[in-house]
Design an enzyme around this catalytic site. Structure first.
Site, PDB file in Angstrom:
ATOM      1  N   ALA A  56      45.981  38.937  38.083  1.00 24.78           N
ATOM      2  CA  ALA A  56      45.774  37.883  37.084  1.00 24.78           C
ATOM      3  C   ALA A  56      44.377  37.308  37.308  1.00 24.78           C
ATOM      4  CB  ALA A  56      46.830  36.794  37.258  1.00 24.78           C
ATOM      5  N   ILE A  82      45.203  37.595  42.733  1.00 21.98           N
ATOM      6  CA  ILE A  82      44.226  36.844  41.935  1.00 21.98           C
ATOM      7  C   ILE A  82      42.942  37.644  41.757  1.00 21.98           C
ATOM      8  CG2 ILE A  82      43.029  34.647  41.670  1.00 21.98           C
ATOM      9  CD1 ILE A  82      46.168  34.500  41.860  1.00 21.98           C
ATOM     10  N   LYS A  83      42.595  37.874  40.494  1.00 22.55           N
ATOM     11  CA  LYS A  83      41.388  38.645  40.192  1.00 22.55           C
ATOM     12  C   LYS A  83      40.220  37.676  40.076  1.00 22.55           C
ATOM     13  CE  LYS A  83      40.713  42.771  37.396  1.00 22.55           C
ATOM     14  NZ  LYS A  83      41.073  43.406  36.120  1.00 22.55           N
ATOM     15  N   ILE A  84      39.206  37.931  40.882  1.00 20.07           N
ATOM     16  CA  ILE A  84      38.072  37.007  40.980  1.00 20.07           C
ATOM     17  C   ILE A  84      36.780  37.787  40.734  1.00 20.07           C
ATOM     18  CG2 ILE A  84      36.822  35.483  42.591  1.00 20.07           C
ATOM     19  CD1 ILE A  84      39.445  34.355  42.793  1.00 20.07           C
TER      20      ILE A  84
END
Ligand code: G3P
Length: 214
Positions: A56, A82-84
């Site tokens: 996400a 978590i996509k950063i």
């Protein structure tokens, strides 16, 4: 090599998952926009379909905002990653999230030094975008080879997640190089499952079986 589906379309995710070959899902803001489903509801549905890492992506560009978004997504399900984005603020956020035990997928990686920095910050996955490099006449798969070499040199545990895959050749090359994961759109997964000789061979077997019954 683990296989993730790169999609925000629930019917595609359901269909690919039913084949028994999907280990996880990646999404990004563009895919969420195409799905037309509010992001949180989409994530809540995806985690019910696939029991594996679900990426996400945050949209904040400051570390504090990214961390706040990440903590919200992480509460949805234990499988959320978590996509950063690979910017300096993103590296800061990855370091903080790693310390909190929240998994991250560092995205928009276009160079091996960037991948080394993401690993140093503690990223769980690094997503090099091979198709977008090919788009600008640069060998995307060479980036996967370079990152594999560097991570192996230093026994770095960050997993290479080949992203922006556009063809079965990206899939084949990623597997030969030793990418830990590839994420591919549904269309590419469908191409991988088919071979004209399989179809011809099956048609002949079935035709002969009909003759044998007579
Ligand atoms: O996960 C990132 C990937 O979806 C990007 O793919 O085809 O938009 O370059 P593409």
């Amino acid at each position: 090599m683990k296989i993730f589906i790169d999609s925000g379309m629930l019917e595609e995710i359901r269909e690919a998952a039913s084949w028994g070959i999907v280990d996880g899902v990646t999404t990004n803001p563009s895919l969420v926009m195409k799905s037309g489903v509010p992001f949180r509801s989409l994530l809540e549905e995806i985690v019910k379909i696939v029991d594996g890492p679900i990426s996400a992506e945050v949209v904040s560009t400051k570390a504090d905002g990214m961390i706040q978004e990440a903590e919200g997504f992480a509460k949805i399900h234990r499988n959320i990653v978590i996509k950063i984005p690979l910017i300096v603020e993103g590296l800061k956020a990855i370091r903080t999230l790693a310390a909190k035990g929240i998994k991250t997928n560092c995205t928009l990686c276009f160079s091996a030094p960037q991948a080394l920095l993401a690993a140093k910050a503690g990223a769980t996955y690094i997503s090099p975008f091979v198709g977008r490099l090919d788009d600008i006449s640069t060998d995307g798969m060479q980036l996967i080879r370079d990152i594999r070499l560097i991570y192996d040199n230093y026994k770095i545990p960050t997993q290479i997640l080949t992203a922006s895959a556009r063809s079965p050749m990206h899939f084949l090359d990623a597997a030969k190089i030793g990418s830990d994961v590839i994420t591919a759109p549904f269309g590419v997964l469908k191409q991988l499952a088919h071979h004209p000789l399989t179809d011809l061979g099956l048609a002949k077997f079935l035709a002969d079986w009909e003759k044998a019954k007579k």
